[in-house]
Design an enzyme around this catalytic site. Structure first.
Site, short mmCIF file in Angstrom:
data_model
loop_
_atom_site.label_atom_id
_atom_site.label_comp_id
_atom_site.label_asym_id
_atom_site.label_seq_id
_atom_site.Cartn_x
_atom_site.Cartn_y
_atom_site.Cartn_z
N TYR A 288 -2.76 -0.89 10.20
CA TYR A 288 -2.61 -1.18 8.77
C TYR A 288 -1.29 -0.63 8.24
O TYR A 288 -0.55 -1.31 7.52
CB TYR A 288 -3.79 -0.56 8.02
CG TYR A 288 -3.82 -0.83 6.54
CD1 TYR A 288 -4.30 -2.04 6.04
CD2 TYR A 288 -3.40 0.14 5.63
CE1 TYR A 288 -4.36 -2.28 4.68
CE2 TYR A 288 -3.45 -0.09 4.26
CZ TYR A 288 -3.93 -1.30 3.79
OH TYR A 288 -3.97 -1.54 2.44
N SER B 64 0.86 -1.18 0.00
CA SER B 64 0.00 0.00 0.00
C SER B 64 0.89 1.22 0.00
O SER B 64 2.04 1.17 0.47
CB SER B 64 -0.89 0.03 1.25
OG SER B 64 -1.56 1.27 1.38
#
Length: 248
Positions: free
Chosen positions: A152, A140
């Protein structure tokens, strides 16, 4: 590369492939001629995905965070071998730091970092036996920049580092290890955000292309890194973010 058959005869496993980016990746690999195992925890959703993709797609339902289930799945994969692993599964918990507990980080890392490590560990002998190996981790842009979202962000940063470490260690075997870092994609998981005019305005200002990414726009990058054309690329992270990281 669309429909060129660059992956004809190859066997791939895509985790989290029932929907969203994982589905698009699996569909593209199948279009390129690969036999693709679609992984997830929901057999019915996977069956529907396989029906949509059609030829070359198969269901392999198991929880990648479950050691026994993963071992059983790999016993099945070993019957035919494996050439391509796409570590796409990723959980998210956007709660602020003060609402999180130690076990929340452990659970996030178990799925987003430990499981990809474990799958990579298991695929090496299968890939060596077939003399072809491509591991593609879906990280990401959060691995490089942050807006909070600590669980995350930390897990994807770890996955980016794992990509580099695996590339360094496995290069001698001929197995390449790369990552694709998505930006803002209008998937089912982001449906609420995708309908928010404020987020659209933010992306219009913050990305070079000024918009959300469409799920299908991730697939070409993964197909390329999985293909023979990328034989001399390893340890690289390809951002597919509409210019988010480079635009200010």
């Amino acid at each position: 590369m669309t429909g060129t058959g660059s992956l004809a005869g190859r066997i791939a496993l895509v985790t989290g492939a029932a929907r969203g980016l994982g589905f698009e990746i699996a569909q593209r690999l199948a279009e390129e001629g690969a036999t693709v195992w679609l992984n997830g925890r929901e057999p019915d959703a996977l069956e529907q995905a396989v029906k949509r993709i059609g030829k070359g797609s198969r269901v392999l339902a198991f929880d990648i965070a479950d050691d026994a289930a993963t071992a059983a799945a790999f016993a099945r994969l070993a019957e035919e071998g494996l050439d391509i692993l796409v570590n796409n599964v990723g959980q998210r918990d956007r709660r602020p730091l003060v609402q999180l507990q130690r076990e929340d980080m452990a659970a996030m890392l178990a799925t987003n970092l430990v499981a990809p490590f474990d799958l990579a560990r298991r695929v090496v002998p299968l890939m060596q036996a077939r003399k072809y190996g491509r591991i593609v981790n879906i990280t990401s842009i959060a691995a490089d920049i942050a807006r909070g979202d600590v669980l995350y962000t930390a897990s994807k940063g770890g996955l980016a580092a794992l990509t580099r470490a695996l590339a360094a260690e496995l290069g001698i075997t001929g197995i390449t290890v790369n990552a694709v870092a998505p930006g803002y994609f209008a998937t089912e998981a982001n449906e609420e955000m995708a309908g928010d005019p404020g987020v659209a305005e933010h992306l219009a200002r913050r990305t070079s292309l000024g918009r959300w990414g469409e799920p299908g726009e991730i697939a070409g990058a993964v197909a390329f890194l999985a293909s023979p054309e990328a034989s001399y690329i390893t340890g690289h992270t390809l951002a597919v973010d509409g210019g988010y990281l480079t635009h200010f």
